[in-house]
Design a protein around this motif. Structure first.
Motif, PDB file in Angstrom:
ATOM      1  N   HIS A  44     119.936 132.515  24.825  1.00  0.00           N
ATOM      2  CA  HIS A  44     119.901 131.067  24.976  1.00  0.00           C
ATOM      3  C   HIS A  44     118.913 130.458  23.993  1.00  0.00           C
ATOM      4  CE1 HIS A  44     116.750 132.519  27.831  1.00  0.00           C
ATOM      5  NE2 HIS A  44     116.063 131.480  27.337  1.00  0.00           N
ATOM      6  N   VAL A  45     119.148 129.198  23.690  1.00  0.00           N
ATOM      7  CA  VAL A  45     118.222 128.384  22.896  1.00  0.00           C
ATOM      8  C   VAL A  45     118.007 127.086  23.663  1.00  0.00           C
ATOM      9  CG1 VAL A  45     118.881 129.358  20.666  1.00  0.00           C
ATOM     10  CG2 VAL A  45     120.143 127.394  21.577  1.00  0.00           C
ATOM     11  N   GLY A  46     117.016 126.311  23.263  1.00  0.00           N
ATOM     12  CA  GLY A  46     116.782 125.049  23.945  1.00  0.00           C
ATOM     13  C   GLY A  46     115.445 124.443  23.601  1.00  0.00           C
ATOM     14  N   ALA A  47     115.079 123.459  24.389  1.00  0.00           N
ATOM     15  CA  ALA A  47     113.812 122.756  24.217  1.00  0.00           C
ATOM     16  C   ALA A  47     113.174 122.563  25.575  1.00  0.00           C
ATOM     17  CB  ALA A  47     114.017 121.411  23.520  1.00  0.00           C
ATOM     18  N   GLY A  48     111.852 122.467  25.592  1.00  0.00           N
ATOM     19  CA  GLY A  48     111.141 122.323  26.851  1.00  0.00           C
ATOM     20  C   GLY A  48     109.879 121.503  26.705  1.00  0.00           C
ATOM     21  N   LEU A  49     109.245 121.242  27.835  1.00  0.00           N
ATOM     22  CA  LEU A  49     108.000 120.487  27.881  1.00  0.00           C
ATOM     23  C   LEU A  49     107.085 121.127  28.908  1.00  0.00           C
ATOM     24  CD1 LEU A  49     106.323 118.003  27.019  1.00  0.00           C
ATOM     25  CD2 LEU A  49     107.415 116.755  28.905  1.00  0.00           C
ATOM     26  N   ASN A  50     105.907 121.550  28.461  1.00  0.00           N
ATOM     27  CA  ASN A  50     104.882 122.092  29.352  1.00  0.00           C
ATOM     28  C   ASN A  50     103.862 120.988  29.616  1.00  0.00           C
ATOM     29  OD1 ASN A  50     102.126 123.480  29.867  1.00  0.00           O
ATOM     30  ND2 ASN A  50     103.596 125.148  30.113  1.00  0.00           N
ATOM     31  N   ARG A  51     103.563 120.741  30.901  1.00  0.00           N
ATOM     32  CA  ARG A  51     102.593 119.705  31.254  1.00  0.00           C
ATOM     33  C   ARG A  51     101.486 120.317  32.104  1.00  0.00           C
ATOM     34  NH1 ARG A  51     105.099 113.890  32.643  1.00  0.00           N
ATOM     35  NH2 ARG A  51     102.909 113.399  32.217  1.00  0.00           N
ATOM     36  N   SER A 195     136.649 133.349  27.780  1.00  0.00           N
ATOM     37  CA  SER A 195     137.628 134.426  27.771  1.00  0.00           C
ATOM     38  C   SER A 195     137.262 135.358  28.917  1.00  0.00           C
ATOM     39  CB  SER A 195     137.604 135.170  26.429  1.00  0.00           C
ATOM     40  OG  SER A 195     136.416 135.927  26.306  1.00  0.00           O
ATOM     41  N   SER A 196     137.891 136.523  28.971  1.00  0.00           N
ATOM     42  CA  SER A 196     137.542 137.481  30.013  1.00  0.00           C
ATOM     43  C   SER A 196     136.100 137.935  29.911  1.00  0.00           C
ATOM     44  CB  SER A 196     138.462 138.706  29.933  1.00  0.00           C
ATOM     45  OG  SER A 196     139.793 138.341  30.159  1.00  0.00           O
ATOM     46  N   ALA A 197     135.539 137.914  28.716  1.00  0.00           N
ATOM     47  CA  ALA A 197     134.199 138.451  28.505  1.00  0.00           C
ATOM     48  C   ALA A 197     133.154 137.385  28.221  1.00  0.00           C
ATOM     49  CB  ALA A 197     134.222 139.465  27.359  1.00  0.00           C
ATOM     50  N   TRP A 198     133.527 136.332  27.504  1.00  0.00           N
ATOM     51  CA  TRP A 198     132.547 135.362  27.033  1.00  0.00           C
ATOM     52  C   TRP A 198     132.493 134.127  27.917  1.00  0.00           C
ATOM     53  CZ3 TRP A 198     129.238 136.882  23.393  1.00  0.00           C
ATOM     54  CH2 TRP A 198     129.623 137.894  22.513  1.00  0.00           C
ATOM     55  N   SER A 199     131.284 133.607  28.116  1.00  0.00           N
ATOM     56  CA  SER A 199     131.098 132.342  28.833  1.00  0.00           C
ATOM     57  C   SER A 199     129.941 131.583  28.198  1.00  0.00           C
ATOM     58  CB  SER A 199     130.847 132.578  30.323  1.00  0.00           C
ATOM     59  OG  SER A 199     129.652 133.316  30.539  1.00  0.00           O
ATOM     60  N   MET A 200     129.976 130.265  28.352  1.00  0.00           N
ATOM     61  CA  MET A 200     128.960 129.377  27.798  1.00  0.00           C
ATOM     62  C   MET A 200     128.322 128.599  28.939  1.00  0.00           C
ATOM     63  SD  MET A 200     129.537 126.278  25.063  1.00  0.00           S
ATOM     64  CE  MET A 200     130.673 127.323  24.133  1.00  0.00           C
ATOM     65  N   LYS A 201     126.994 128.397  28.868  1.00  0.00           N
ATOM     66  CA  LYS A 201     126.324 127.679  29.961  1.00  0.00           C
ATOM     67  C   LYS A 201     125.382 126.611  29.424  1.00  0.00           C
ATOM     68  CE  LYS A 201     122.171 130.547  30.712  1.00  0.00           C
ATOM     69  NZ  LYS A 201     121.361 131.236  31.736  1.00  0.00           N
ATOM     70  N   PHE A 202     125.215 125.564  30.243  1.00  0.00           N
ATOM     71  CA  PHE A 202     124.238 124.506  30.026  1.00  0.00           C
ATOM     72  C   PHE A 202     123.365 124.476  31.281  1.00  0.00           C
ATOM     73  CE2 PHE A 202     128.105 123.579  27.791  1.00  0.00           C
ATOM     74  CZ  PHE A 202     127.714 123.067  26.564  1.00  0.00           C
ATOM     75  N   GLU A 203     122.046 124.570  31.118  1.00  0.00           N
ATOM     76  CA  GLU A 203     121.179 124.774  32.286  1.00  0.00           C
ATOM     77  C   GLU A 203     119.866 124.017  32.149  1.00  0.00           C
ATOM     78  OE1 GLU A 203     120.899 128.822  33.953  1.00  0.00           O
ATOM     79  OE2 GLU A 203     118.722 128.633  33.709  1.00  0.00           O
ATOM     80  N   TYR A 204     119.372 123.514  33.289  1.00  0.00           N
ATOM     81  CA  TYR A 204     118.043 122.914  33.375  1.00  0.00           C
ATOM     82  C   TYR A 204     117.211 123.717  34.372  1.00  0.00           C
ATOM     83  CZ  TYR A 204     114.266 119.863  34.945  1.00  0.00           C
ATOM     84  OH  TYR A 204     113.036 119.379  35.300  1.00  0.00           O
ATOM     85  N   ASP A 205     115.975 124.063  33.974  1.00  0.00           N
ATOM     86  CA  ASP A 205     115.062 124.820  34.837  1.00  0.00           C
ATOM     87  C   ASP A 205     113.728 124.102  34.955  1.00  0.00           C
ATOM     88  OD1 ASP A 205     116.898 126.873  35.197  1.00  0.00           O
ATOM     89  OD2 ASP A 205     116.150 128.025  33.506  1.00  0.00           O
ATOM     90  N   VAL A 245     115.499 122.979  29.052  1.00  0.00           N
ATOM     91  CA  VAL A 245     116.935 122.731  28.960  1.00  0.00           C
ATOM     92  C   VAL A 245     117.508 123.787  28.020  1.00  0.00           C
ATOM     93  CG1 VAL A 245     118.744 121.122  28.316  1.00  0.00           C
ATOM     94  CG2 VAL A 245     116.654 120.271  29.385  1.00  0.00           C
ATOM     95  N   LYS A 246     118.508 124.535  28.507  1.00  0.00           N
ATOM     96  CA  LYS A 246     119.012 125.686  27.767  1.00  0.00           C
ATOM     97  C   LYS A 246     120.502 125.554  27.474  1.00  0.00           C
ATOM     98  CE  LYS A 246     115.891 128.819  30.299  1.00  0.00           C
ATOM     99  NZ  LYS A 246     115.858 129.960  31.258  1.00  0.00           N
ATOM    100  N   LEU A 247     120.874 126.028  26.303  1.00  0.00           N
ATOM    101  CA  LEU A 247     122.263 126.223  25.908  1.00  0.00           C
ATOM    102  C   LEU A 247     122.437 127.717  25.684  1.00  0.00           C
ATOM    103  CD1 LEU A 247     125.067 125.306  24.928  1.00  0.00           C
ATOM    104  CD2 LEU A 247     124.037 124.839  22.697  1.00  0.00           C
ATOM    105  N   GLY A 248     123.291 128.371  26.513  1.00  0.00           N
ATOM    106  CA  GLY A 248     123.355 129.823  26.474  1.00  0.00           C
ATOM    107  C   GLY A 248     124.763 130.368  26.323  1.00  0.00           C
ATOM    108  N   LEU A 249     124.847 131.628  25.902  1.00  0.00           N
ATOM    109  CA  LEU A 249     126.096 132.354  25.752  1.00  0.00           C
ATOM    110  C   LEU A 249     125.947 133.697  26.442  1.00  0.00           C
ATOM    111  CD1 LEU A 249     128.902 132.181  24.284  1.00  0.00           C
ATOM    112  CD2 LEU A 249     127.853 133.521  22.447  1.00  0.00           C
ATOM    113  N   ASN A 250     126.911 134.050  27.311  1.00  0.00           N
ATOM    114  CA  ASN A 250     126.877 135.302  28.064  1.00  0.00           C
ATOM    115  C   ASN A 250     128.078 136.179  27.726  1.00  0.00           C
ATOM    116  OD1 ASN A 250     124.487 134.955  29.567  1.00  0.00           O
ATOM    117  ND2 ASN A 250     125.533 133.677  31.069  1.00  0.00           N
TER     118      ASN A 250
END
Length: 564
Positions: A44-51, A195-205, A245-250
């Motif tokens: 995954h890649v993304g951007a974040g903020l530490n406070r 596909s049967s193997a690949w998936s894409m995700k958008f996630e907030y943590d 906030v992450k953009l990932g590939l599984n």
């Protein structure tokens, strides 16, 4: 070192994605439901903020104590999903590890203008979590998974405090703590099977790290008779959290990466292109963006920058802006695409704090606040990329591009909220030009662009760009002192954008999205035309929401025959 890690993993992610949609079958009437069960791993890649919120053991603070540390991120994840044969519910567990690039600083322990306050900094290095996941699969074949996650997490980082003024011949001093802090996490996201193997995700943590104690640096306080009295260090608590906030590939183990065991293309039924050759596409759009920005400049006492103690800091905060922009994307039959946008608007709110710790020997701390007047802003982004994954209802690619941002922050008036020194002339500046900051940022963009159709009329798009090299040029005009300071520096940054679009017709869509930009640089100043090497630090943030109207002249990712 961390910049090289970012580049290597980005390239590895792109090289590993070799599954292509060349053999997409036509839509069948009886399609087996997709099952999410199995082990998987991904990146995954993304951007974040530490406070980090610092308590003040000396008394209620008049300013500061909130350290913001924007960060770019890249990482790995792996886990297991279980889905019953006749159920839409999906349960599982996931572990991830994320590298973070970024840092932040702010004034802390400023309970009085008679007290020498400190510069507090945070530098998150990496984060990780182990969480349970629960989701619900929707869509004709259950290929869209809406999920939540919760569990334990940690962030490894450094927290330091630096005294901002030497006194009675004593040197600048600091306290610090570098440790791994443990806490809890909550997250939510959407994952789409490609596909049967690949998936894409958008996630907030969200990672909550609770409070922990640190020792403050010894300081000094002014006396009624003049001079400074030493004050011993005390214990302060730091309440810290990390948002990502992450953009990932599984990739699902044991599945055929080239097999498509479903054919319910979410875009089935779209009309043929408007006179464009197969594989070509063009989408123009108009956007309105409301955002809030922040610019911070830290000036250390030494040009070498060996200390993070400060002699001055200027912070332009709550800088609201309204802007309009034009967006466009062109796709080709060779999976090459070009995308970008250009916009302009006006900064129409906010304030500026001008802090100083070196007015004279007996003045511990000065802090003036000024209001910002209206000023223009301009920005542009252009990228060229290659879709390494492309199908009838998804695409994902890597890109290389360029970003430019220009903003202006003119301040008027002046109100002293720190130490009021004899002869203080802040009151004489009412309704007069005080300080104007004029900035220009340029950045190289290395990123990932992806979109998926969640339903026949609903599309989710994400763009993440790591800025491996940032150029900064600024001009600081102190009008009442006839002082011109020219600024320049280099650094890094991150830009993130998510958009949810709804197609009112097969071609016209409206959407709402969110955007976050962050950049940080250090470099030097030029005073009055004479070069003077320095290591001042510049930090920029802007975040907001936008609405979009777009027209799609073609769906690039499949031929008309494949959609019938």
């Amino acid at each position: 070192m961390r910049k090289r890690i970012f580049l290597v993993i980005c390239i590895a992610m792109a090289a590993s994605v070799t599954a292509r949609a060349d053999g997409i079958p036509s839509v069948a009437t009886d399609v087996p439901a997709f099952n999410w069960s199995g082990y998987y791993f991904g990146a995954h890649v993304g951007a974040g903020l530490n406070r980090a919120e610092f308590s003040d053991p000396y008394g209620p603070s008049i300013y500061g104590d909130d350290v913001r540390a924007p960060n770019a991120m890249i990482g790995l994840q792996g886990g297991y999903n279980w889905q019953g044969p006749a159920s839409n519910w999906v349960f599982g567990a996931e572990a991830d590890l994320t590298w973070l690039d970024g840092s932040g600083s702010d004034t802390c322990f400023a309970y009085s203008g008679n007290f020498i306050s400190s510069n507090c900094t945070t530098s998150p290095n990496f984060a990780g979590s182990l969480a349970g996941r629960a989701g619900y699969a929707i869509g004709p074949s259950g290929r869209t998974l809406l999920y939540g996650k919760a569990g334990g997490a940690f962030v490894q980082n450094s927290i330091d405090t630096y005294l901002n003024k030497s006194y009675a011949g004593t040197p600048f001093s600091k306290t610090g703590d570098s440790s791994t802090r443990w806490g809890w996490m909550l997250g939510a996201g959407v994952e789409q099977a490609l596909s049967s193997a690949w998936s894409m995700k958008f996630e907030y943590d969200y990672i909550g790290l609770g409070s922990d104690d640190i020792r403050t640096v010894a300081s000094a306080e002014g006396t009624p008779a003049g001079g400074l009295t030493p004050i011993a260090g005390r214990t302060a608590s730091v309440d810290q959290n990390q948002q990502m906030v992450k953009l990932g590939l599984n990739y699902r183990l044991g599945a055929d990466p080239h097999a498509f065991d479903f054919s319910d293309a979410a875009v089935a039924g779209r009309a043929a292109p408007y006179g464009l050759p197969a594989g070509w596409g063009f989408q123009p759009a108009m956007r309105y963006w409301y955002s809030v920005g922040r610019f911070q400049k830290d000036l250390p006492p030494s040009p070498s920058g060996s200390s993070k103690s400060l002699i001055s800091r200027l912070t332009y905060d709550d800088v609201s802006a309204n802007s309009g922009e034009a967006y466009g994307r062109i796709d080709t039959p060779w999976n090459i695409f070009v995308q970008g946008f250009v916009g302009a608007g006006k900064n129409d709110g906010g304030h500026m704090n001008d802090e100083d710790w070196t007015i004279d020997e007996n003045t511990p701390y000065s802090n003036t606040i000024s209001q910002l007047s209206d000023a223009g802003m301009r920005y542009a982004v252009v990228d060229a990329g290659y879709d390494v994954l492309r199908g009838p209802d998804y695409r994902a690619g890597i890109f290389l591009g360029w970003a430019h941002i220009a903003e202006k922050y003119p301040s008027t008036s002046c109100l002293q909220i720190g130490f009021v020194a004899p002869g203080d002339d802040c009151a004489t500046f009412q309704r007069l030009p005080f300080i104007t900051e004029t900035d220009s940022w340029g950045a190289l963009r290395l990123g990932v662009a992806a979109d998926v159709w969640l339903a026949p009329a609903l599309q989710l798009t994400g763009n993440f760009a790591y800025l491996p090299y940032v150029w900064f040029d600024g001009r600081d005009d102190h009008w009442q002192r006839n002082l011109l300071i020219k600024e320049h520096g280099g650094g890094q940054g991150a830009q993130l954008e998510l958009l949810l679009s709804y197609y009112l017709t097969q071609d016209f869509s409206v959407g709402v999205g969110g955007r976050y930009w962050a950049a940080w640089a250090d470099g030097g100043d030029i005073f009055g035309g004479e070069p003077m090497a320095r290591s001042d630090t510049y930090r920029y943030e802007r975040a907001g929401v936008f609405v979009q109207g777009a027209y799609t002249f073609d769906f690039c990712c499949a031929t008309t025959a494949a959609l019938k």
